[in-house]
Design a protein around this motif. Structure first.
Motif, mmCIF file in Angstrom:
data_model
loop_
_atom_site.group_PDB
_atom_site.id
_atom_site.type_symbol
_atom_site.label_atom_id
_atom_site.label_comp_id
_atom_site.label_asym_id
_atom_site.label_seq_id
_atom_site.Cartn_x
_atom_site.Cartn_y
_atom_site.Cartn_z
ATOM 1 N N ARG A 1 0.874 -1.158 0.015
ATOM 2 C CA ARG A 1 -0.063 -0.154 -0.135
ATOM 3 C C ARG A 1 0.867 1.253 -0.109
ATOM 4 O O ARG A 1 0.605 2.292 -0.699
ATOM 5 N N LEU A 2 2.003 1.332 0.938
ATOM 6 C CA LEU A 2 2.854 2.422 0.903
ATOM 7 C C LEU A 2 3.423 2.535 -0.322
ATOM 8 O O LEU A 2 3.701 3.850 -0.755
ATOM 9 N N ARG A 3 3.866 1.583 -1.113
ATOM 10 C CA ARG A 3 4.478 1.750 -2.315
ATOM 11 C C ARG A 3 3.594 2.457 -3.450
ATOM 12 O O ARG A 3 3.998 3.293 -4.454
ATOM 13 N N ARG A 4 2.203 2.306 -3.223
ATOM 14 C CA ARG A 4 1.320 2.959 -4.161
ATOM 15 C C ARG A 4 0.869 4.433 -3.623
ATOM 16 O O ARG A 4 0.398 5.048 -4.614
ATOM 17 N N ASP A 5 1.302 4.855 -2.607
ATOM 18 C CA ASP A 5 1.144 6.134 -2.260
ATOM 19 C C ASP A 5 2.297 7.080 -2.763
ATOM 20 O O ASP A 5 3.422 7.092 -2.465
ATOM 21 N N ARG A 6 2.046 7.675 -3.670
ATOM 22 C CA ARG A 6 3.052 8.690 -4.505
ATOM 23 C C ARG A 6 3.680 9.676 -3.591
ATOM 24 O O ARG A 6 4.756 9.820 -3.460
ATOM 25 N N ALA A 7 2.744 10.292 -3.074
ATOM 26 C CA ALA A 7 3.336 11.304 -2.008
ATOM 27 C C ALA A 7 4.097 11.025 -0.925
ATOM 28 O O ALA A 7 5.252 11.436 -0.668
ATOM 29 N N ALA A 8 3.693 9.722 -0.428
ATOM 30 C CA ALA A 8 4.546 9.242 0.534
ATOM 31 C C ALA A 8 6.069 8.726 0.171
ATOM 32 O O ALA A 8 7.170 8.981 0.708
ATOM 33 N N MET A 9 6.068 8.174 -1.072
ATOM 34 C CA MET A 9 7.287 7.667 -1.461
ATOM 35 C C MET A 9 8.020 8.927 -2.054
ATOM 36 O O MET A 9 9.438 8.810 -1.874
ATOM 37 N N ILE A 10 7.549 9.857 -2.545
ATOM 38 C CA ILE A 10 8.386 11.225 -2.828
ATOM 39 C C ILE A 10 9.076 11.648 -1.332
ATOM 40 O O ILE A 10 10.096 12.035 -1.458
ATOM 41 N N CYS A 11 8.328 11.733 -0.287
ATOM 42 C CA CYS A 11 8.770 12.395 1.107
ATOM 43 C C CYS A 11 9.737 11.460 1.487
ATOM 44 O O CYS A 11 10.577 11.938 2.091
ATOM 45 N N LEU A 12 9.639 9.814 1.334
ATOM 46 C CA LEU A 12 10.522 9.000 1.904
ATOM 47 C C LEU A 12 12.047 9.405 0.700
ATOM 48 O O LEU A 12 13.017 9.392 1.609
ATOM 49 N N GLY A 13 11.823 9.626 -0.287
ATOM 50 C CA GLY A 13 12.944 10.040 -0.969
ATOM 51 C C GLY A 13 13.659 11.239 -0.675
ATOM 52 O O GLY A 13 14.913 11.569 -0.448
ATOM 53 N N GLY A 14 12.784 12.309 -0.214
ATOM 54 C CA GLY A 14 13.141 13.566 0.416
ATOM 55 C C GLY A 14 13.739 13.277 1.699
ATOM 56 O O GLY A 14 14.825 13.986 1.981
#
Length: 330
Positions: free
Chosen positions: A40-53
């Motif tokens: 589910r987390l991988r499908r959350d684009r905003a969360a993954m962008i913030c993880l990269g941040g």
């Protein structure tokens, strides 16, 4: 509901067409909550962008000496001639100082990179103290109940009612004159102690409520019947069921702790000069140069804002990923 329909269809497919059994078996194979949460987390684009941040911010903090090497400016190095104007004011962004300088003529970019180390370290360390302390005390209060629960619950209520800023200022004043335990003076240890001490009560109340529900489950009764002791039941049978919410609370607590550290430094009771710290930079800029060198206030504030924002959005994504009401067929 979608997951149940797909499971029934797969079972019917196995019965009617045995040759497709291996592929159908994969479809109905059970998935752990951790696998479902990660998908589910991988499908959350905003969360993954913030993880990269977050990864980028951590890399900048770890690689702070690289910024010093590239610019040729040390963390504590002052440039009285080129780092300040003839009037003694900081100089603005240029090819020499990419983000300008501070009040002492030090490179603001290098100082912000080193300040990220302090903010991230305090955020993680104080959060770890908070989560560990709150989990242990919440487990004890919820499992043992009775007088133990009453004492610990009232202590948590009292702790949540005490304004931590006033306590931090008082503790700082005492530590200046009489260092705690003979060696802990004002600075980083005081910040971690204050944030950790006043943060665990909220986690403790949440854990206590979860334990009160979990300890009545059948598998806990079975563990008691088999002779398991209370500490084994708490840390082996109950604690694993609390890991998911604890991870969610931790990701949301880290940005709050970073803001708390910056607040203490802004008030002058946190990290002490000459250590680089975002809250300290914002305090100096807002008090001495509010209407002058805008970069001195804007860039440290942006660093703090971006850091807390990416942690908060990522924490929201983690919370949604562990939500059992989410889509199970992932």
């Amino acid at each position: 509901m979608t997951y149940d329909i797909q499971r029934v269809e797969s079972e019917i497919l196995i019965q009617t067409n045995p040759e497709s059994a291996p592929e159908a078996q994969k479809q109905i194979e059970g998935k752990s909550p951790w696998v479902l949460a990660w998908r589910r987390l991988r499908r959350d684009r905003a969360a993954m962008i913030c993880l990269g941040g977050i990864i980028l911010i951590v890399a900048c903090a770890i690689g702070a000496p690289i910024f010093a090497t590239i610019t040729g400016h040390g963390n504590m190095q002052q440039f009285d001639t080129i780092g300040r104007t003839p009037e003694g004011l900081p100089v603005g962004p240029s090819s020499t100082f990419w983000l300008g300088t501070d009040s002492l003529g030090r490179d603001l970019l290098v100082r912000i990179a080193y300040g990220a180390r302090i903010s991230l370290f305090v955020g993680v360390a104080a959060t770890a103290v908070t989560v560990v302390g709150g989990t242990v005390i919440g487990l004890a209060a919820g499992y043992f109940g009775g007088l133990t629960d009453s004492i610990l619950a009232r202590f948590m209520d009292w702790l949540l009612a005490v304004p931590f800023l006033l306590f931090a200022i008082s503790l700082f004043s005492v530590a200046v004159v009489h260092p705690i335990f003979g060696f802990i003076g004002p600075g980083l240890p005081i910040v971690i102690i204050v944030l950790g001490f006043f943060g665990w009560a909220s986690i403790g109340r949440i854990v206590r409520g979860q334990v009160l529900s979990i300890k009545e489950k059948e598998y806990i009764e079975a563990a008691r019947a088999l002779g398991a002791g209370p500490w084994r039941i708490m840390f082996v049978d109950i604690l694993p069921n609390l890991l998911a919410p604890l991870i969610v609370y931790s990701t949301l607590l880290i940005p709050a702790t970073i803001v708390g550290e910056a607040t203490l430094s802004f008030l002058g009771v946190g990290i002490q000069p000459p250590t680089a710290d975002w809250g300290q930079m914002i305090s100096n800029a807002s008090q001495d140069f509010l209407y002058g060198p805008w970069w001195y206030l804007v860039f440290p504030s942006l660093a703090l804002l971006i850091t807390t924002l990416v942690f908060n959005i990522f924490g929201d994504g983690v919370r949604d990923a562990f939500d059992p009401r989410g889509d199970l067929y992932v």
